[in-house]
Design a protein around this motif. Structure first.
Motif, short mmCIF file in Angstrom:
data_model
loop_
_atom_site.label_atom_id
_atom_site.label_comp_id
_atom_site.label_asym_id
_atom_site.label_seq_id
_atom_site.Cartn_x
_atom_site.Cartn_y
_atom_site.Cartn_z
N SER A 154 0.82 -1.21 0.00
CA SER A 154 0.00 0.00 0.00
C SER A 154 0.86 1.26 0.00
N PHE A 155 0.26 2.34 -0.45
CA PHE A 155 1.01 3.56 -0.66
C PHE A 155 0.79 4.53 0.50
N LEU A 156 1.88 5.06 1.00
CA LEU A 156 1.81 6.01 2.10
C LEU A 156 2.30 7.39 1.68
N ILE A 157 1.57 8.42 2.14
CA ILE A 157 2.08 9.78 2.05
C ILE A 157 2.42 10.15 3.48
N GLU A 158 3.69 10.34 3.75
CA GLU A 158 4.15 10.49 5.13
C GLU A 158 3.55 9.35 5.95
N LYS A 159 2.69 9.69 6.95
CA LYS A 159 2.16 8.58 7.76
C LYS A 159 0.72 8.22 7.40
#
Ligand SMILES: *Cc1c(COP(=O)(O)O)cnc(C)c1O
Length: 404
Positions: free
Chosen positions: A7-12
């Motif tokens: 899965s893709f995270l932007i920052e947290k």
């Protein structure tokens, strides 16, 4: 921004969850990346600490400009609207420069009243107009003149601005005439020589050439400028492997110029500050097959993100959830708008996609939302800024009832 497992995270923040809540298409920016870009930019030129004015046309989101201002930058504006936005974001007027080939009398008048650092003028007629306004207001106005250095930026022709056939700036002859004219004026004060040769420049050589042109001209006219405004244009890598601008060499060349002509340097970066901080998340509406191609019809279109349709720009597209299975077909990612140019990218060997899957269009922070429109009467997307685990809606999704 990265994958953790699949899965893709932007920052947290998990992008899948974010998308569930706010739906698609959705712009999302990372504050951490923004801060990193600004600090890096400062670091690259720290030996002469330039004034860095963020080019608002790359991204004119008020809340984002406020963050950029807090990180110490000024603003480069090209319209009254952008000037008002910069002031509203709290940017100090003495850190604002104003460029543009067609500033109207009312725009100039507003800029004079707001006492901005510099109006960078791009024609003889405009200089005369500024003088007339200054006289009527009984003021002395600080200006720059934008030189067209006839330098090929070696970038896309649509975003090249420093060649003699481009509409920007004045040629050397007019520049010299204007310097002599302004010397005698009681109402305008010439403080700056400005240039901006184009955008998405990844080769330092055009910059070096531009600096040589400036050096030669200043020696010829023997005029002491308080500022030299070198514009923006620093390119970023849209493809993972593509080469990057050599900031060391650019900085070195500027230092060489400063040894001969001592003055304060101004930069006007847009793309290099905000470009890679933003992504656009989109959902697959339908998949339509013909013999050789799969058309992946997305819910994002050229009205949301126009660079591919406008310049043929290529932006990476990646899946939001990674899977193993690779498709043998060619995928053409298109939007639903009734234009053939409404397509983003053609890709071979993408992972197998299904309808309702989510994809990410990368590096859309610059010239993304700021170029969006309501074409086909489509609403503009929601914009979200992520800071650690904190999510803020920096622009709400437009409502159809407000458009119709
Ligand atoms: C567009 C523009 C910039 C910013 O260009 P980037 O390529 O985004 O850095 C700077 N100065 C002027 C005058 C511009 O028109």
């Amino acid at each position: 921004m990265k994958y953790i497992k699949n899965s893709f995270l932007i920052e947290k923040v998990n992008l899948q969850k974010l998308t569930k809540k706010f739906e698609t298409p959705l712009y999302c920016y990372s504050y951490e990346k923004l801060k990193h870009n600004i600090n890096n930019f400062k670091l690259n030129f720290k030996s002469f600490s330039p004034l860095i004015c963020f080019a608002l046309k790359a991204n004119s989101n008020l809340k984002i400009i406020k963050e950029i201002k807090k990180l110490g930058l000024g603003a480069d504006v090209v319209s009254k609207g952008e000037l008002m936005k910069a002031l509203k974001a709290g940017v100090n007027s003495k850190k604002i420069v104003y460029s543009g080939v067609g500033k109207t009398s009312s725009e100039l008048s507003y800029a004079i009243d707001k006492k901005i650092l510099l109006i960078n003028s791009e024609s003889r007629s405009e200089v005369l107009e500024i003088e007339k306004l200054a006289k009527s207001k009984k003021k002395i106005v600080d200006i720059g003149i934008r030189l067209n250095p006839n330098t090929d930026a070696k970038t896309l022709s649509q975003i090249s601005t420093g060649k003699k056939e481009n509409k920007f700036g004045v040629n050397e002859k007019t520049f010299i005439e204007l310097v002599n004219y302004i010397k005698k004026s009681k109402y305008i004060n010439l403080k700056c020589l400005s240039v901006h040769i184009g955008s998405q420049i990844i080769n330092h050589k055009p910059y070096e050439k531009m600096l040589r042109v400036i050096d030669k001209l200043i020696r010829k006219i023997n005029y002491k400028f308080e500022f030299i405004d070198l514009g923006g244009g620093m390119g970023i890598s849209y493809q993972e492997s593509k080469k990057k601008l050599n900031y060391k060499k650019y900085s070195h060349a500027v230092k060489k110029l400063l040894k001969k002509h001592d003055c304060k340097i101004i930069f006007e970066p847009g793309r290099s500050i905000i470009g890679n901080t933003g992504i656009l998340v989109s959902k697959v509406i339908y998949i339509k097959e013909n013999q050789t191609k799969n058309f992946i019809i997305l819910d994002a279109a050229m009205n949301d993100f126009m660079r591919p349709a406008l310049y043929g720009a290529k932006h990476r597209i990646i899946p939001l959830n990674r899977k193993r299975e690779i498709s043998k077909k060619t995928y053409e990612f298109v939007g639903p708008i009734c234009e053939t140019t409404d397509k983003f990218l053609t890709i071979n060997k993408f992972q197998k996609l299904n309808e309702k899957d989510l994809v990410i269009i990368c590096d859309v922070g610059a010239y993304g939302s700021s170029l969006s429109s309501n074409y086909n009467l489509r609403t503009k997307p929601v914009e979200i800024l992520v800071k650690g685990s904190k999510i803020s809606v920096v622009k709400k999704r437009q409502k159809l009832k407000d458009l119709v």
